[in-house]
Design an enzyme around this catalytic site. Structure first.
Site, short mmCIF file in Angstrom:
data_model
loop_
_atom_site.label_atom_id
_atom_site.label_comp_id
_atom_site.label_asym_id
_atom_site.label_seq_id
_atom_site.Cartn_x
_atom_site.Cartn_y
_atom_site.Cartn_z
N HIS A 53 74.30 50.85 -18.10
CA HIS A 53 74.77 51.62 -19.27
C HIS A 53 73.72 52.65 -19.73
O HIS A 53 72.76 52.94 -19.01
CB HIS A 53 75.18 50.68 -20.41
CG HIS A 53 76.02 49.54 -19.92
ND1 HIS A 53 77.35 49.68 -19.60
CD2 HIS A 53 75.71 48.24 -19.66
CE1 HIS A 53 77.83 48.51 -19.17
NE2 HIS A 53 76.86 47.63 -19.18
N GLU A 90 72.99 46.09 -25.38
CA GLU A 90 72.71 45.72 -23.99
C GLU A 90 71.93 46.82 -23.27
O GLU A 90 71.03 46.53 -22.48
CB GLU A 90 74.03 45.45 -23.24
CG GLU A 90 73.79 44.96 -21.81
CD GLU A 90 74.98 45.18 -20.90
OE1 GLU A 90 76.11 45.34 -21.39
OE2 GLU A 90 74.76 45.21 -19.67
N HIS A 147 71.83 43.87 -16.13
CA HIS A 147 72.80 43.83 -17.22
C HIS A 147 72.61 42.58 -18.07
O HIS A 147 71.95 41.62 -17.66
CB HIS A 147 74.23 43.83 -16.67
CG HIS A 147 74.68 45.14 -16.12
ND1 HIS A 147 75.53 45.97 -16.79
CD2 HIS A 147 74.35 45.78 -14.96
CE1 HIS A 147 75.73 47.08 -16.06
NE2 HIS A 147 75.03 46.98 -14.95
N GLU A 225 73.47 39.55 -14.39
CA GLU A 225 73.82 39.40 -15.80
C GLU A 225 72.83 38.36 -16.31
O GLU A 225 73.00 37.16 -16.13
CB GLU A 225 75.27 38.91 -15.96
CG GLU A 225 76.32 39.85 -15.41
CD GLU A 225 76.66 41.00 -16.35
OE1 GLU A 225 76.01 41.14 -17.42
OE2 GLU A 225 77.57 41.78 -16.02
#
Ligand code: ZN
Length: 260
Positions: A53, A90, A147, A225
């Site tokens: 992101h 995040e 992430h 993750e």
């Protein structure tokens, strides 16, 4: 010259002692280059780190929602990512872990390429197709996409996502990617992090074909993750510098093990 070397050796002994005291294998901390007898054991190796992101994605919804190639289908350029219940984004978590990991790998001589060069509210992207191909152009040995998850229902824990054996996309990288995924899971477990039980299999390993970031890679790659930002226990770790160092240390150890 001698005294400088002596100082370095003394430091190395102290550092080695600290390692032994924490009962971690020596490779858990790549900042100790003396173990290999070389200060640059990863010289010549190229690692792409993809901090997921971008902080400004939510301010550029038109641009990040346009469709881009993602490996046999199209997908939105990017998403905003998730956040802790307290509002820690995040994108910022990913960025900070990526920078710590970069430092650790560069300390061992690796050449590190990041897929974005800022964490800024004024920036967006890059799109997943660019992230997916980021290692291809530079001939990377490895690409790690970082992430944090945001599962409301799920408990704490990490999981590692690897690409499947799927022609013509990731059939050529799925084996080494899976190998690196397993090393990553082992090192994350090794520093005491719990495996997420809310994903497929519940064993910390997930194989997915829907991620452009993995599908478009021609070099071995995984997506991690690292925790569930909606879990209070994980959020506490993910919002602290010391907590993020735990993730970075484990990722660096896995990369080191893989590349050696
Ligand atoms: Zn994400």
């Amino acid at each position: 010259m001698k005294s400088v070397l002596g100082l370095f050796l003394a430091f190395a002994l102290v550092a080695g002692g600290a390692d032994a005291a924490s009962a971690e294998p020596w490779y858990a901390d790549p900042s100790h280059p003396e173990e290999e007898g070389s200060t640059a054991p990863l010289a010549g190796r190229i690692v792409v780190i993809d901090p997921g992101h971008q902080l400004g994605n939510s301010r550029f919804s038109g641009r990040i929602s346009r469709l881009v190639p993602a490996g046999g289908f199209r997908k939105p350029c990017n998403t905003t990512g998730t956040a802790t219940n307290g509002g820690f984004p995040e994108a910022t978590f990913n960025w900070k872990v990526a920078r710590q990991l970069q430092r650790r790998l560069e300390n061992r001589g690796a050449h590190v390429v990041l897929t974005r060069d800022s964490n800024s509210r004024d920036e967006w992207g890059p799109c997943v197709n660019r992230r997916g191909r980021a290692g291809n152009r530079v001939g990377a040995d490895l690409k790690i996409s970082i992430h944090g998850d945001g599962s409301y229902a799920g408990g704490p824990g990490f999981h590692v996502i690897a690409p499947p054996n799927r022609r013509p996309w990731t059939h050529d990288i799925h084996r080494p990617s899976l190998r690196f995924a397993k090393l990553t899971r082992a090192r994350l477990r090794g520093v005491g992090l719990p495996v997420a039980h809310y994903t497929a299999g519940g064993d910390g390993l997930d194989i997915r074909s829907d991620l452009g970031t993995l599908n478009l890679s021609d070099v071995p790659t995984v997506m991690v993750e690292l925790g569930n930002m909606r879990s209070r226990a994980d959020a506490r770790r993910m919002t602290s510098r010391d907590g993020r160092a735990v993730y970075a240390r484990a990722l660096a150890a896995a990369a080191y093990r893989y590349l050696k």
